[in-house]
Design a protein around this motif. Structure first.
Motif, short mmCIF file in Angstrom:
data_model
loop_
_atom_site.label_atom_id
_atom_site.label_comp_id
_atom_site.label_asym_id
_atom_site.label_seq_id
_atom_site.Cartn_x
_atom_site.Cartn_y
_atom_site.Cartn_z
N GLY A 1 15.63 0.02 13.44
CA GLY A 1 15.68 0.90 12.29
C GLY A 1 16.77 0.58 11.29
O GLY A 1 16.80 1.18 10.20
N TRP B 1 10.25 8.08 22.71
CA TRP B 1 11.02 8.42 21.52
C TRP B 1 10.15 8.99 20.42
O TRP B 1 10.60 9.84 19.63
N ASP B 2 8.91 8.57 20.31
CA ASP B 2 8.03 9.08 19.26
C ASP B 2 7.60 10.52 19.51
O ASP B 2 7.21 11.23 18.58
N ARG C 1 14.25 12.10 16.47
CA ARG C 1 13.54 10.86 16.77
C ARG C 1 14.42 9.63 16.55
O ARG C 1 14.12 8.55 17.05
N ARG C 2 15.51 9.79 15.81
CA ARG C 2 16.41 8.66 15.58
C ARG C 2 17.54 8.63 16.60
O ARG C 2 18.51 7.92 16.43
N GLN D 1 17.42 7.21 19.32
CA GLN D 1 17.41 5.87 19.87
C GLN D 1 18.44 4.99 19.18
O GLN D 1 19.06 4.12 19.81
N ASP D 2 18.66 5.20 17.89
CA ASP D 2 19.67 4.44 17.16
C ASP D 2 21.08 4.78 17.64
O ASP D 2 21.94 3.90 17.70
N ASP D 3 21.32 6.05 17.97
CA ASP D 3 22.65 6.43 18.46
C ASP D 3 22.98 5.71 19.77
O ASP D 3 24.12 5.26 19.97
N THR E 1 25.77 7.16 11.32
CA THR E 1 24.44 6.56 11.25
C THR E 1 23.64 7.07 10.06
O THR E 1 22.93 6.33 9.40
N TYR E 2 23.76 8.35 9.77
CA TYR E 2 22.88 8.96 8.76
C TYR E 2 23.65 9.43 7.53
O TYR E 2 23.10 10.15 6.70
#
Length: 344
Positions: free
Chosen positions: A332, A126-127, A134-135, A137-139, A247-248
């Motif tokens: 996160g 992911w990094d 990069r976010r 992973q949150d989804d 999310t954002y």
């Protein structure tokens, strides 16, 4: 000859005579034998009755068929090579939509007789993704799918990544789950031919593999090794609109929930909450949904409540046992309250 010898000879003769008499008495007389044969000839023969068959129906009634026991649905699992999918979508100038993709994957497994996935895992470094994704992973975490971080192998002197270990770690998990879990159908979302050996090992255990990929990314060797393969439609898994979970803060989706009420009638708060949870579960295709999403996007749109009143109402309903609530830690974000309807 002496007296004793004569006596012994007489005894022997008597024994022989007695033995001959016993033998003659055991033999049937000719008169008795003829009488027994005449009785047998005169007696009628008894008819032979066949043995009754098992589960034979009664005369005059049709045979009842036993209902077949329903076969258990297959236990399936999905493994996603996110980097392979992400860069394949990016090459065609599309934006991947995770909730749309998850709904499509669940639709595929239900079409093959399953009831959803027993296990889900998404693999990526992911990094190493581009900064604007990069976010991602949150989804995946917000739709309930487990994410696995796999670092890349770097050069000792320069520190540059020289080998991606996602295929290796993902193949190990597939083979291990095939041995120690009841999973019978393995859904692999990737097009790399590195998974050919893992698929062959799964087949040796008598289990089925299904490969899902975009058309340009699908390897010919992987397509031939899999039991079935599915070509994903890129328009069904991409889109510019934001996912159902905001999310954002990029915008919000108007839910399909609508409670019709006449003028002067009050809305049943419990019915509104139940419909809001069901609609959120349907949109996100997961049994547990975040309470903040249900409250802001569904529940408060049809009832006249404040946020504090809605939170107190949820506590009252969950305390009565109608709703199950539990907090989960999301990467996160922190602790998020998830809710679902109880089965009572």
């Amino acid at each position: 000859m002496g007296k004793e010898e004569r006596r012994s000879e007489k005894r022997r003769e008597k024994r022989k005579q007695t033995q001959q008499k016993e033998k003659v008495s055991l033999l049937p007389r000719p008169e008795e034998a003829s009488q027994e044969e005449a009785v047998k000839d005169a007696a009628p023969e008894e008819p032979q009755v066949p043995p009754p068959e098992k589960d034979s129906p009664r005369p005059g009634k049709p045979a009842l068929k036993r209902p077949k026991e329903p076969s258990a649905p297959p236990v399936s699992a999905c493994y996603v090579d996110y980097e392979n999918l992400f860069y394949g979508v990016k090459k065609q100038s599309y934006t991947l939509n995770v909730p749309r993709l998850v709904r499509g994957l669940n639709r595929i497994t239900r079409g093959m007789g399953g009831e959803g996935f027993f296990k889900t895992a998404v693999y990526a470094n992911w990094d190493a993704l581009v900064p604007e994704h990069r976010r991602a992973q949150d989804d995946w975490a917000l739709v309930g799918w487990r994410t696995v971080a796999v670092p890349s192998k770097e050069d000792y002197w320069s520190g540059r990544p020289v080998k991606n270990l996602v295929d290796f770690v993902m193949s190990l998990d597939i083979v291990e789950d095939a041995h120690v879990t009841p999973i019978s159908h393995f859904f692999i979302l990737s097009g790399d031919n590195d998974f050919v050996e893992a698929i062959e090992r799964v087949r040796r255990l008598g289990k089925k593999s299904v490969v899902m990929s975009l058309q340009p990314n699908l390897s010919f060797r992987l397509q031939e090794a899999a039991d079935e393969f599915v070509i994903l439609n890129i328009e069904e898994i991409t889109g510019s609109e934001p996912p159902p979970i905001d999310t954002y803060g990029r915008g919000r989706i108007v839910p399909r929930l609508s409670l019709k009420k006449r003028q002067g009638e009050s809305v049943d708060h419990f019915q509104a909450l139940r419909m809001a949870i069901e609609e959120a579960q349907r949109d996100q295709n997961t049994p547990s949904v975040p309470w903040s999403v249900v409250r802001d996007e569904y529940f408060l749109r049809v009832v006249s409540m404040t946020v504090e009143e809605a939170n107190r109402f949820l506590e009252m309903v969950s305390g009565a046992g109608y709703v199950e609530a539990a907090r989960r830690s999301v990467a996160g974000i922190g602790a998020v309250l998830y809710i679902k309807l109880s089965k009572i």
